[in-house]
Design a protein around this motif. Structure first.
Motif: not given
Length: 126
Positions: A101-112
């Motif tokens: 599994e990835p250790h992080w991801r963007y939490s919103d569609p705009y990568r904020k």
């Protein structure tokens, strides 16, 4: 900027303003104090022998622009540390996720906002 992106940015600003705690993000000798919302993710990982193992991570949601180490904006790396102090106790978490599994991801569609998955590795008390 479209209407949805504007609304998403507004919500992220309110989350950061009203629903965060201060934590220290560390990579080697570089550290930065950031505002983070606390969350969790539950992963179901097949161990390869027909057994699904369920693992829960403690997640830290931080603004992408706030993760600055050594004078440059960075993305999380496995092995980085997050130090969360409550009272006189500091909980230390390592950036990681189970299996592949990835250790992080963007939490919103705009990568904020980054959602950083961690595991508790130690507790420091005075």
């Amino acid at each position: 900027m479209n209407l949805l992106e504007h609304a998403s940015n507004w919500l992220e600003d309110r989350r950061t303003e009203h629903a965060t705690s201060t934590v220290t993000y560390q990579r080697g000798n570089d550290t930065v104090v950031v505002s983070a919302s606390i969350g969790r993710t539950i992963f179901d990982v097949d161990n390869g022998f027909g057994v699904v193992e369920r693992t829960e991570t403690r997640d830290f949601l931080v603004l992408t622009d706030d993760l600055v180490l050594g004078g440059a904006r960075k993305l999380p790396e496995r092995g980085d540390r997050v130090r969360e102090t409550q009272g006189t106790t500091t909980f230390v978490y390592e950036v990681m996720a189970p299996g592949k599994e990835p250790h992080w991801r963007y939490s919103d569609p705009y990568r904020k906002t980054l959602r950083i998955h961690t595991k508790h590795i130690s507790t420091e008390t005075p």
